[in-house]
Write a protein that holds these residues in place. Structure first.
Motif, mmCIF file in Angstrom:
data_model
loop_
_atom_site.group_PDB
_atom_site.id
_atom_site.type_symbol
_atom_site.label_atom_id
_atom_site.label_comp_id
_atom_site.label_asym_id
_atom_site.label_seq_id
_atom_site.Cartn_x
_atom_site.Cartn_y
_atom_site.Cartn_z
ATOM 1 N N ARG A 12 -2.018 9.462 4.588
ATOM 2 C CA ARG A 12 -3.145 8.551 4.800
ATOM 3 C C ARG A 12 -2.885 7.171 4.188
ATOM 4 O O ARG A 12 -3.593 6.214 4.480
ATOM 5 N N MET A 13 -1.869 7.050 3.362
ATOM 6 C CA MET A 13 -1.671 5.824 2.584
ATOM 7 C C MET A 13 -0.888 4.767 3.345
ATOM 8 O O MET A 13 -0.039 5.075 4.170
ATOM 9 N N ASN A 14 -1.166 3.515 3.035
ATOM 10 C CA ASN A 14 -0.420 2.384 3.560
ATOM 11 C C ASN A 14 0.981 2.393 2.954
ATOM 12 O O ASN A 14 1.140 2.412 1.733
ATOM 13 N N LEU A 15 2.014 2.387 3.807
ATOM 14 C CA LEU A 15 3.391 2.457 3.305
ATOM 15 C C LEU A 15 3.753 1.278 2.415
ATOM 16 O O LEU A 15 4.659 1.364 1.590
ATOM 17 N N LEU A 16 3.055 0.161 2.585
ATOM 18 C CA LEU A 16 3.340 -1.019 1.767
ATOM 19 C C LEU A 16 2.676 -0.943 0.397
ATOM 20 O O LEU A 16 2.928 -1.776 -0.461
ATOM 21 N N GLY A 17 1.817 0.059 0.191
ATOM 22 C CA GLY A 17 1.122 0.169 -1.079
ATOM 23 C C GLY A 17 -0.038 -0.805 -1.180
ATOM 24 O O GLY A 17 -0.486 -1.380 -0.192
ATOM 25 N N THR A 18 -0.530 -0.974 -2.392
ATOM 26 C CA THR A 18 -1.618 -1.923 -2.644
ATOM 27 C C THR A 18 -1.168 -2.929 -3.687
ATOM 28 O O THR A 18 -0.276 -2.656 -4.497
ATOM 29 N N ARG A 19 -1.783 -4.068 -3.677
ATOM 30 C CA ARG A 19 -1.426 -5.113 -4.638
ATOM 31 C C ARG A 19 -1.615 -4.633 -6.079
ATOM 32 O O ARG A 19 -0.770 -4.875 -6.944
ATOM 33 N N GLU A 20 -2.717 -3.914 -6.320
ATOM 34 C CA GLU A 20 -3.024 -3.462 -7.679
ATOM 35 C C GLU A 20 -1.957 -2.496 -8.195
ATOM 36 O O GLU A 20 -1.499 -2.601 -9.351
ATOM 37 N N LEU A 21 -1.533 -1.570 -7.343
ATOM 38 C CA LEU A 21 -0.505 -0.610 -7.758
ATOM 39 C C LEU A 21 0.822 -1.300 -8.021
ATOM 40 O O LEU A 21 1.469 -1.080 -9.052
ATOM 41 N N ILE A 22 1.242 -2.132 -7.078
ATOM 42 C CA ILE A 22 2.561 -2.760 -7.183
ATOM 43 C C ILE A 22 2.639 -3.676 -8.398
ATOM 44 O O ILE A 22 3.655 -3.714 -9.099
ATOM 45 N N GLU A 23 1.575 -4.418 -8.678
ATOM 46 C CA GLU A 23 1.588 -5.309 -9.836
ATOM 47 C C GLU A 23 1.659 -4.531 -11.152
ATOM 48 O O GLU A 23 2.086 -5.057 -12.171
ATOM 49 N N GLY A 24 1.251 -3.253 -11.108
ATOM 50 C CA GLY A 24 1.241 -2.458 -12.334
ATOM 51 C C GLY A 24 2.531 -1.729 -12.624
ATOM 52 O O GLY A 24 2.697 -1.158 -13.708
#
Length: 276
Positions: A12-24
């Motif tokens: 169900r997840m976006n393969l690109l991830g989310t900004r919040e996750l990636i920044e962390g």
């Protein structure tokens, strides 16, 4: 669509991830993840081209046996995944986009859980997809040419390690959304209720096999195909069997497969349309 179809599964997840996750993410997070998925037992090496087989195998053994320093034994990441559950009722979601406020177009996706990469049902589903999509397909002829409902319309079939999905996508005018949804459902219902024609079956098989073989013209394409087929448990030489599996699909296979996967009382429909 994926978020709505897969309620509790990674698909169900976006393969690109989310900004919040990636920044962390920290360096340690990336190293831990890398070591969990890149390890000796998981490596597949595929080499295609004008090479001396003995020399290539000797060089590969020198480089990878024993495992290179730093390539540690991992554990994989696919062990404890909650499997997607079959739908028991219809799910629908409408998303209004502020960015679309000056546009007239709505986007529709309607679909179902699909087949796995290793499952035999993926081949009848591929034939169904070909019969329905493309300029000579049912969706294009019925919904675009005859009824002028679609700017664009196509099927999307994705097979996964676990059940993928089969969906119909359409871009339409926002004031034709209801008619477009009903038109898509009618075409899916025909596949479930009626046997396809001999001509449709012949055209679809030729298209699938032709496109597959065209896609293997480059050595790099063949290497990729062989590597992933081996990795996913199909065997590196699946390319030798693919055409035969498509050719063996019958009209009865299509009807039975459609009835297994396309439950007209339990599907997912998602509409993204202008704010107004």
């Amino acid at each position: 669509f994926s978020e709505t179809l897969y309620e509790k599964h990674p698909y169900r997840m976006n393969l690109l991830g989310t900004r919040e996750l990636i920044e962390g993410y920290k360096r340690e997070d990336l190293l831990k993840f890398y070591e969990s998925i890149v390890y000796p037992d998981a490596v597949v090496i595929s080499i295609v081209g004008d090479v001396n087989t003995d020399d290539v195998i000797k060089r590969a053994n020198e480089l990878f046996v024993p495992a290179p320093a730093g390539l540690k034994q991992g554990s994989g990441i696919m062990d404890e995944i909650f499997k997607p559950m079959p739908q028991e009722k219809k799910r629908d979601k409408v998303k209004k986009r502020e960015a679309f406020k000056e546009k007239q177009q709505a986007h529709i996706a309607i679909g179902f859980l699909g087949a796995t990469i290793a499952g035999s049902d993926r081949y009848p589903l591929q034939v169904i997809s070909s019969i329905m999509s493309g300029q000579g397909g049912r969706l294009f002829i019925e919904l675009r040419d005859k009824k002028a409902l679609a700017y664009s319309v196509s099927t999307v079939q994705r097979d996964g390690i676990e059940p993928g999905f089969f969906a119909v996508y359409m871009g339409t005018s926002h004031d034709k959304t209801n008619e477009a949804v009903n038109g898509i459902l009618d075409e899916i219902k025909k596949i479930v209720e009626q046997v396809v024609t001999d001509e449709e079956l012949k055209r679809a098989k030729a298209e699938i096999i032709g496109n597959y073989e065209i896609g293997l013209q480059e050595a790099s394409d063949r290497a990729s195909d062989m590597a992933f087929n081996e990795l996913y448990g199909l065997g590196y030489d699946e390319y030798k069997r693919f055409a035969g599996k498509i050719e063996s699909v019958t009209k009865e296979d299509i009807l039975n497969t459609a009835r297994r996967y396309f439950d007209m009382n339990a599907y997912t429909v998602v509409i993204v349309r202008p704010e107004k």
